[in-house]
Motif scaffolding. Structure first.
Motif, PDB file in Angstrom:
ATOM      1  N   TYR A 104      -1.888   5.772   3.508  1.00 44.27           N
ATOM      2  CA  TYR A 104      -1.893   4.173   2.962  1.00 44.27           C
ATOM      3  C   TYR A 104      -1.400   3.299   3.947  1.00 44.27           C
ATOM      4  O   TYR A 104      -0.535   3.422   4.855  1.00 44.27           O
ATOM      5  CB  TYR A 104      -0.902   4.181   1.780  1.00 44.27           C
ATOM      6  N   TRP A 105      -1.806   2.015   3.815  1.00 43.24           N
ATOM      7  CA  TRP A 105      -1.259   0.958   4.657  1.00 43.24           C
ATOM      8  C   TRP A 105      -0.589  -0.134   3.523  1.00 43.24           C
ATOM      9  O   TRP A 105      -1.341  -0.442   2.400  1.00 43.24           O
ATOM     10  CB  TRP A 105      -2.143   0.245   5.358  1.00 43.24           C
ATOM     11  N   TYR A 106       0.397  -0.496   3.774  1.00 42.66           N
ATOM     12  CA  TYR A 106       1.284  -1.618   3.020  1.00 42.66           C
ATOM     13  C   TYR A 106       1.832  -2.394   4.085  1.00 42.66           C
ATOM     14  O   TYR A 106       1.891  -2.419   5.399  1.00 42.66           O
ATOM     15  CB  TYR A 106       2.355  -1.040   2.197  1.00 42.66           C
ATOM     16  N   ARG A 107       1.896  -3.660   3.520  1.00 43.16           N
ATOM     17  CA  ARG A 107       2.814  -4.811   4.313  1.00 43.16           C
ATOM     18  C   ARG A 107       3.684  -5.606   3.451  1.00 43.16           C
ATOM     19  O   ARG A 107       3.525  -5.641   2.255  1.00 43.16           O
ATOM     20  CB  ARG A 107       1.842  -5.854   5.123  1.00 43.16           C
ATOM     21  N   ARG A 108       4.785  -6.125   4.239  1.00 42.94           N
ATOM     22  CA  ARG A 108       5.688  -6.933   3.584  1.00 42.94           C
ATOM     23  C   ARG A 108       5.480  -8.303   4.559  1.00 42.94           C
ATOM     24  O   ARG A 108       6.030  -8.351   5.528  1.00 42.94           O
ATOM     25  CB  ARG A 108       7.066  -6.675   3.357  1.00 42.94           C
ATOM     26  N   VAL A 109       5.095  -9.338   3.923  1.00 42.67           N
ATOM     27  CA  VAL A 109       5.092 -10.579   4.697  1.00 42.67           C
ATOM     28  C   VAL A 109       6.225 -11.220   4.263  1.00 42.67           C
ATOM     29  O   VAL A 109       6.797 -11.182   3.055  1.00 42.67           O
ATOM     30  CB  VAL A 109       3.718 -11.463   4.684  1.00 42.67           C
ATOM     31  N   MET A 110       6.603 -12.275   5.128  1.00 45.86           N
ATOM     32  CA  MET A 110       8.019 -13.033   4.982  1.00 45.86           C
ATOM     33  C   MET A 110       7.978 -13.508   3.456  1.00 45.86           C
ATOM     34  O   MET A 110       7.380 -14.420   2.819  1.00 45.86           O
ATOM     35  CB  MET A 110       7.933 -14.288   6.011  1.00 45.86           C
ATOM     36  N   GLY A 111       9.382 -13.357   2.979  1.00 50.13           N
ATOM     37  CA  GLY A 111       9.633 -13.909   1.413  1.00 50.13           C
ATOM     38  C   GLY A 111       8.997 -12.996   0.480  1.00 50.13           C
ATOM     39  O   GLY A 111       9.152 -13.393  -0.679  1.00 50.13           O
ATOM     40  N   LYS A 112       8.011 -12.164   0.746  1.00 49.32           N
ATOM     41  CA  LYS A 112       7.117 -11.581  -0.323  1.00 49.32           C
ATOM     42  C   LYS A 112       7.587 -10.029  -0.648  1.00 49.32           C
ATOM     43  O   LYS A 112       8.429  -9.614   0.250  1.00 49.32           O
ATOM     44  CB  LYS A 112       5.790 -11.966  -0.039  1.00 49.32           C
ATOM     45  N   GLU A 113       6.781  -9.525  -1.688  1.00 52.02           N
ATOM     46  CA  GLU A 113       7.112  -8.216  -2.087  1.00 52.02           C
ATOM     47  C   GLU A 113       6.251  -6.952  -0.840  1.00 52.02           C
ATOM     48  O   GLU A 113       5.116  -7.771  -0.402  1.00 52.02           O
ATOM     49  CB  GLU A 113       6.900  -7.837  -3.398  1.00 52.02           C
ATOM     50  N   ILE A 114       6.566  -5.987  -0.861  1.00 50.70           N
ATOM     51  CA  ILE A 114       5.680  -5.022  -0.311  1.00 50.70           C
ATOM     52  C   ILE A 114       4.525  -4.737  -1.129  1.00 50.70           C
ATOM     53  O   ILE A 114       4.278  -4.652  -2.201  1.00 50.70           O
ATOM     54  CB  ILE A 114       6.531  -3.626  -0.115  1.00 50.70           C
ATOM     55  N   LYS A 115       3.373  -5.050  -0.318  1.00 52.72           N
ATOM     56  CA  LYS A 115       1.896  -5.115  -1.028  1.00 52.72           C
ATOM     57  C   LYS A 115       1.058  -4.003  -0.449  1.00 52.72           C
ATOM     58  O   LYS A 115       1.078  -3.832   0.828  1.00 52.72           O
ATOM     59  CB  LYS A 115       1.139  -6.210  -0.883  1.00 52.72           C
ATOM     60  N   PHE A 116       0.230  -3.362  -1.357  1.00 56.11           N
ATOM     61  CA  PHE A 116      -0.627  -2.251  -1.041  1.00 56.11           C
ATOM     62  C   PHE A 116      -1.586  -3.083  -0.207  1.00 56.11           C
ATOM     63  O   PHE A 116      -2.293  -4.328  -0.446  1.00 56.11           O
ATOM     64  CB  PHE A 116      -1.157  -1.639  -2.246  1.00 56.11           C
ATOM     65  N   LEU A 117      -2.410  -2.391   0.944  1.00 56.96           N
ATOM     66  CA  LEU A 117      -3.484  -2.765   1.460  1.00 56.96           C
ATOM     67  C   LEU A 117      -4.633  -1.851   1.352  1.00 56.96           C
ATOM     68  O   LEU A 117      -5.682  -2.278   0.845  1.00 56.96           O
ATOM     69  CB  LEU A 117      -3.334  -3.029   3.187  1.00 56.96           C
ATOM     70  N   LEU A 118      -4.583  -0.558   1.909  1.00 58.32           N
ATOM     71  CA  LEU A 118      -5.545   0.346   1.499  1.00 58.32           C
ATOM     72  C   LEU A 118      -5.121   1.727   1.481  1.00 58.32           C
ATOM     73  O   LEU A 118      -4.318   1.971   2.024  1.00 58.32           O
ATOM     74  CB  LEU A 118      -6.660   0.116   2.510  1.00 58.32           C
ATOM     75  N   HIS A 119      -6.067   2.547   0.920  1.00 63.44           N
ATOM     76  CA  HIS A 119      -5.873   3.877   0.917  1.00 63.44           C
ATOM     77  C   HIS A 119      -7.111   4.827   1.421  1.00 63.44           C
ATOM     78  O   HIS A 119      -8.316   4.582   1.022  1.00 63.44           O
ATOM     79  CB  HIS A 119      -5.634   4.164  -0.621  1.00 63.44           C
ATOM     80  N   PHE A 120      -6.669   5.821   2.248  1.00 59.04           N
ATOM     81  CA  PHE A 120      -7.673   6.621   2.886  1.00 59.04           C
ATOM     82  C   PHE A 120      -7.704   8.102   2.266  1.00 59.04           C
ATOM     83  O   PHE A 120      -6.412   8.388   2.025  1.00 59.04           O
ATOM     84  CB  PHE A 120      -7.486   7.019   4.449  1.00 59.04           C
ATOM     85  N   VAL A 121      -8.692   8.765   1.897  1.00 61.49           N
ATOM     86  CA  VAL A 121      -8.494  10.071   1.778  1.00 61.49           C
ATOM     87  C   VAL A 121      -9.329  10.926   2.786  1.00 61.49           C
ATOM     88  O   VAL A 121     -10.477  10.630   2.986  1.00 61.49           O
ATOM     89  CB  VAL A 121      -9.085  10.597   0.288  1.00 61.49           C
ATOM     90  N   LYS A 122      -8.677  11.549   3.728  1.00 60.58           N
ATOM     91  CA  LYS A 122      -9.031  12.053   4.893  1.00 60.58           C
ATOM     92  C   LYS A 122      -9.743  10.810   5.416  1.00 60.58           C
ATOM     93  O   LYS A 122      -9.050   9.975   5.918  1.00 60.58           O
ATOM     94  CB  LYS A 122     -10.473  13.081   4.697  1.00 60.58           C
ATOM     95  N   GLU A 123     -11.051  10.726   5.998  1.00 61.67           N
ATOM     96  CA  GLU A 123     -11.668   9.588   6.764  1.00 61.67           C
ATOM     97  C   GLU A 123     -11.865   8.541   5.901  1.00 61.67           C
ATOM     98  O   GLU A 123     -12.624   7.818   6.457  1.00 61.67           O
ATOM     99  CB  GLU A 123     -12.682  10.234   7.730  1.00 61.67           C
ATOM    100  N   SER A 124     -12.224   8.732   4.593  1.00 65.41           N
ATOM    101  CA  SER A 124     -12.885   7.943   3.968  1.00 65.41           C
ATOM    102  C   SER A 124     -12.080   6.844   2.961  1.00 65.41           C
ATOM    103  O   SER A 124     -10.719   7.211   2.633  1.00 65.41           O
ATOM    104  CB  SER A 124     -13.563   8.717   2.683  1.00 65.41           C
ATOM    105  N   LYS A 125     -12.445   5.689   3.032  1.00 68.48           N
ATOM    106  CA  LYS A 125     -11.586   4.665   2.381  1.00 68.48           C
ATOM    107  C   LYS A 125     -11.648   4.632   0.936  1.00 68.48           C
ATOM    108  O   LYS A 125     -13.150   4.610   0.357  1.00 68.48           O
ATOM    109  CB  LYS A 125     -12.297   3.228   2.922  1.00 68.48           C
ATOM    110  N   GLN A 126     -10.823   5.000   0.273  1.00 69.70           N
ATOM    111  CA  GLN A 126     -10.848   5.433  -1.126  1.00 69.70           C
ATOM    112  C   GLN A 126     -10.704   3.872  -1.985  1.00 69.70           C
ATOM    113  O   GLN A 126     -11.048   3.717  -3.049  1.00 69.70           O
ATOM    114  CB  GLN A 126      -9.709   6.220  -1.670  1.00 69.70           C
TER     115      GLN A 126
END
Lengths: 114, 109
Positions: free
Chosen positions: A33-55
């Motif tokens: 999984y990738w997540y990010r936290r930009v300034m002043g905001k909450e940690i947000k989900f970006l994307l999820h892989f299962v093996k090499e596939s984008k789920q």
């Protein structure tokens, strides 16, 4: 056992440049999984892989972001071209099983776009 | 999407004090994790606790899934407990975690 590893720990770039972040999940973890936290905001989900596939890539903000996971091992997240609002901390996580289970997080990459 | 609210937003403690952090969520969940973000930015797993009660040293957590809240207890706080505590939840058929805004804990010596 090594945890989730992210490179670099900190990246400073100028607006318009390209940056590539890397994540090495825990060995044997199919889910990444990738997540990010930009300034002043909450940690947000970006994307999820299962093996090499984008789920699920519903959290990717726009087409300047490209994630790959070749061979189902490590993953890269490329931002091209970077904008000021992309500054923040990008976290990677991995989990072993499908379904609800514990996600283990890396230390994050702090991205500063000037 | 699911809403996750953490309270209080900030907490200042004297070393040795006890405290309770709360996480409310707006829907049924099948995944709930508590994290501690240390001064270096690392997210450290504290508990995986979609329901029930767990204890680990001076920390314990309780999730009452039917009432949609979780509590994190810190006992005999130490300066190393300082940092941001995050609650994150996942719902059925969805792998992603939704995070609360966090509680910033400062423990003073």
């Amino acid at each position: 056992e090594a945890g989730v590893t992210q490179f670099p720990s900190h990246s400073v770039i100028e607006k318009g440049q390209t940056v590539t972040l890397r994540c090495d999940p825990i060995s044997g973890h199919d889910n990444l999984y990738w997540y990010r936290r930009v300034m002043g905001k909450e940690i947000k989900f970006l994307l999820h892989f299962v093996k090499e596939s984008k789920q699920d890539e519903s959290g990717m903000p726009n087409n300047r972001f490209l994630a790959e996971r070749t061979g189902g091992t490590y993953s890269t997240l490329k931002v091209q071209p970077a904008e000021l609002e992309d500054s923040g901390v990008y976290f990677c996580a991995s989990s072993q099983a499908r379904g609800p289970t514990i996600q283990y997080f890396g230390a994050g990459t702090r991205l500063s776009v000037l | 999407g699911i809403q996750v609210e953490q309270s209080p937003p900030d907490l200042i403690l004297q070393e040795g004090a006890n405290s309770t952090l709360r996480c409310n969520f707006s829907d049924s969940v099948n995944n709930l994790q508590w994290f501690h973000q240390n001064p270096w930015g690392q997210l450290i797993n504290l508990f995986y606790i979609p329901s029930g009660t767990k204890q680990n040293g001076r920390l314990s957590a309780t999730t009452v899934a039917t009432e949609r809240y979780s509590l994190l207890y810190i006992s005999s706080s130490q300066t190393t407990d300082s940092g941001v505590y995050f609650c994150a939840v996942g719902v059925s058929n969805d792998y992603k975690l939704s995070f609360g805004a966090g509680t910033t804990v400062t423990v003073r010596a």
